[in-house]
Design an enzyme around this catalytic site. Structure first.
Site, PDB file in Angstrom:
ATOM      1  N   SER A 101      29.846   0.616  -9.573  1.00  0.00           N
ATOM      2  CA  SER A 101      29.461   2.007  -9.362  1.00  0.00           C
ATOM      3  C   SER A 101      28.264   2.417 -10.210  1.00  0.00           C
ATOM      4  O   SER A 101      27.172   1.884 -10.065  1.00  0.00           O
ATOM      5  CB  SER A 101      30.674   2.904  -9.618  1.00  0.00           C
ATOM      6  OG  SER A 101      30.436   4.223  -9.235  1.00  0.00           O
ATOM      7  N   ASP A 241      24.334   7.116  -6.945  1.00  0.00           N
ATOM      8  CA  ASP A 241      24.637   6.111  -7.951  1.00  0.00           C
ATOM      9  C   ASP A 241      24.583   4.734  -7.304  1.00  0.00           C
ATOM     10  O   ASP A 241      24.225   4.589  -6.137  1.00  0.00           O
ATOM     11  CB  ASP A 241      25.987   6.379  -8.619  1.00  0.00           C
ATOM     12  CG  ASP A 241      27.167   6.183  -7.679  1.00  0.00           C
ATOM     13  OD1 ASP A 241      26.965   6.295  -6.449  1.00  0.00           O
ATOM     14  OD2 ASP A 241      28.284   5.935  -8.153  1.00  0.00           O
ATOM     15  N   ASP A 243      26.595   2.463  -6.091  1.00  0.00           N
ATOM     16  CA  ASP A 243      27.284   2.111  -4.847  1.00  0.00           C
ATOM     17  C   ASP A 243      27.324   3.268  -3.858  1.00  0.00           C
ATOM     18  O   ASP A 243      27.982   3.185  -2.826  1.00  0.00           O
ATOM     19  CB  ASP A 243      28.699   1.601  -5.137  1.00  0.00           C
ATOM     20  CG  ASP A 243      29.643   2.667  -5.653  1.00  0.00           C
ATOM     21  OD1 ASP A 243      29.158   3.652  -6.255  1.00  0.00           O
ATOM     22  OD2 ASP A 243      30.868   2.527  -5.473  1.00  0.00           O
ATOM     23  N   ASP A 245      28.627   6.251  -3.721  1.00  0.00           N
ATOM     24  CA  ASP A 245      29.752   7.141  -3.433  1.00  0.00           C
ATOM     25  C   ASP A 245      29.632   8.461  -4.189  1.00  0.00           C
ATOM     26  O   ASP A 245      30.438   9.368  -4.005  1.00  0.00           O
ATOM     27  CB  ASP A 245      31.100   6.469  -3.717  1.00  0.00           C
ATOM     28  CG  ASP A 245      31.303   6.083  -5.173  1.00  0.00           C
ATOM     29  OD1 ASP A 245      30.354   6.213  -5.979  1.00  0.00           O
ATOM     30  OD2 ASP A 245      32.426   5.639  -5.517  1.00  0.00           O
TER      31      ASP A 245
END
Length: 449
Positions: A101, A241, A243, A245
């Protein structure tokens, strides 16, 4: 939190804490637990962000999955929420994401979605942990034709892009939008969607090299992007960010709009349209008090959960709510996806801009954020829950709670994704709360080192 799984999957320094052996074992145990009752060869999707360790861990994870007979479908580099969506679309038995992440490039992680695109429950994660750490269940390994296989999917990005575009009923023609891809998974999807919907895009940090993900960019490092947005005359800046999400926003003046404000703007709009179920927004205990007060004035109910978008989602599913999320930018629009989705959040917000014909600064300026200081006390994962056992630390926490009672609050919690304890204080004076938060964080570090 479990022994392996934190609030967002398994995470650690790749090839040190998160080894290939661990990835193999997670793959084998997860496939066994999630598909034990199926009578067909399970199909499991794997997506990843742009970290250099992603290929290594994908190979190990895939081997573990194949060792119990799974059909692995590699999606390549793709956002975490895309895996949740595609798991449903492709009727897979599970979807797995290799990503840490917002963390820096040396970290990586493994998070798992079930066949419905939801993150695993605590009980399922504990069962997987028990198999890996305690050898609690015997896994029969197939041979011959029953061994698993690996294939690649070339349509994953295109399918997710079309889905994302379908979540709004207007185009974005005329909007000028800056985009920070964090050198992460959104570099293949976010700009494509925005441009295809008619907007003019100004893109930064969209050249990942395996080691520059989140490096001085993205939703955890917005200072330079804020200056960029302010100086290029655009309507809005979108910061993802690693990834994708999470979403944070920069207004046309270069000011940061965090997840609390994004949620408030969307909740207020949905309420006016009669689409905010039970007039309720689900947030966590980290939500700024300013949001709670502003929501009350607008007739919006706030339900709070412990920190972690998985717990926000659990409350939404339990009570039928459609909007919830975190200050950090994890925002769940349950009408569209089953997890936090930075691109979907961006599109919902951009749709509101287009339909109201207002500036994002005006929409987000409805409530004032109460000054807040968040400081991370660096503590090992083994000791980060021990602060409650230390009388010196607890005496200081209790004293601060009394000091800020009625004019703010104090919240201490171990991170679910990093080796630290987060100290958060809200109050009227930024300098005072910052000094107090720093002092308490240093005390925690000293006592638990």
């Amino acid at each position: 939190m479990g022994r392996l799984f934190g609030t967002d999957g398994v995470r650690g320094v790749a090839n040190n804490e998160l080894t290939c052996e661990m990835a193999f074992n997670i793959g084998r145990a997860a496939a066994y637990v999630l598909t034990k009752e199926t009578r067909h060869k399970p199909k499991i999707l794997i997506g990843k962000d742009t970290r250099i360790s992603g290929d290594m861990l994908e190979a190990a994870l895939s081997a573990g999955l194949c060792s119990v007979g799974a059909k692995v479908v590699s999606l390549g580099v793709i956002p975490t929420p895309a895996v949740a969506y595609l798991t449903r679309k492709y009727e897979a038995d599970a979807g797995i994401v290799i990503s840490a992440s917002h963390n820096s490039a040396e970290y990586n992680g493994i998070k798992i979605f079930n066949s419905n695109g939801y993150k695993l429950s605590d009980s399922i994660e504990e069962r997987i942990e028990s198999i890996i750490l305690d050898d609690s269940e015997k896994i029969e390994l197939p041979t011959g034709d029953d061994v698993g296989t690996i294939t690649k999917c070339d349509t994953a990005v295109a399918d997710y892009v079309e889905f994302a575009k379908s979540t709004i009923d207007c185009d974005l023609t005329g909007l000028k939008i800056a985009v920070d891809c964090a050198n992460g998974a959104s570099y293949k999807t976010a700009v494509k969607v925005i441009v295809e919907l008619g907007a003019e895009a100004f893109v930064v940090h969209n050249h990942p090299n395996g080691t520059n993900i989140n490096l001085h960019c993205g939703s955890t490092h917005t200072k330079e992007f804020s200056e960029y947005v302010k100086n290029i005359n655009v309507d809005i800046g979108l910061s993802f960010d690693g990834d994708a999400d999470r979403l944070l926003v920069i207004d046309e003046n270069g000011n940061l709009i965090d997840g609390d404000k994004i949620m408030f703007v969307c909740a207020d709009y949905l309420k006016d349209k009669g689409a905010l179920i039970k007039n309720t927004l689900v947030t966590t205990v980290m939500t700024n008090l300013g949001l709670v007060l502003a929501a009350k004035e607008k007739g919006i109910n706030i339900v709070q959960t412990k920190v972690g978008d998985r717990y926000v989602l659990e409350e939404m599913l339990k009570s039928g709510y459609v909007l919830g999320g975190e200050q950090s930018g994890h925002i769940i629009f349950l009408d569209y996806n089953t997890t936090g989705d930075g691109l979907i959040s961006a599109l919902q917000l951009l749709s509101i801009l287009r339909k109201t014909n207002k500036k994002i600064s005006d929409l987000a300026g409805v409530f004032k954020t109460l000054p807040q200081a968040i400081v991370n006390a660096k503590v090992s994962n083994l000791k980060k829950n021990d602060y409650v056992k230390d009388s010196v630390i607890m005496d200081e926490i209790n004293a601060l709670e009394k000091e800020f009672e009625g004019n703010g609050r104090v919240l201490i919690r171990p991170s679910g994704t990093e080796p630290c304890v987060r100290v958060m204080i809200e109050g009227q004076d930024q300098a005072v709360i910052t000094q107090k938060a720093n002092y308490l964080a240093k005390l925690i570090e000293a006592r638990l080192s």
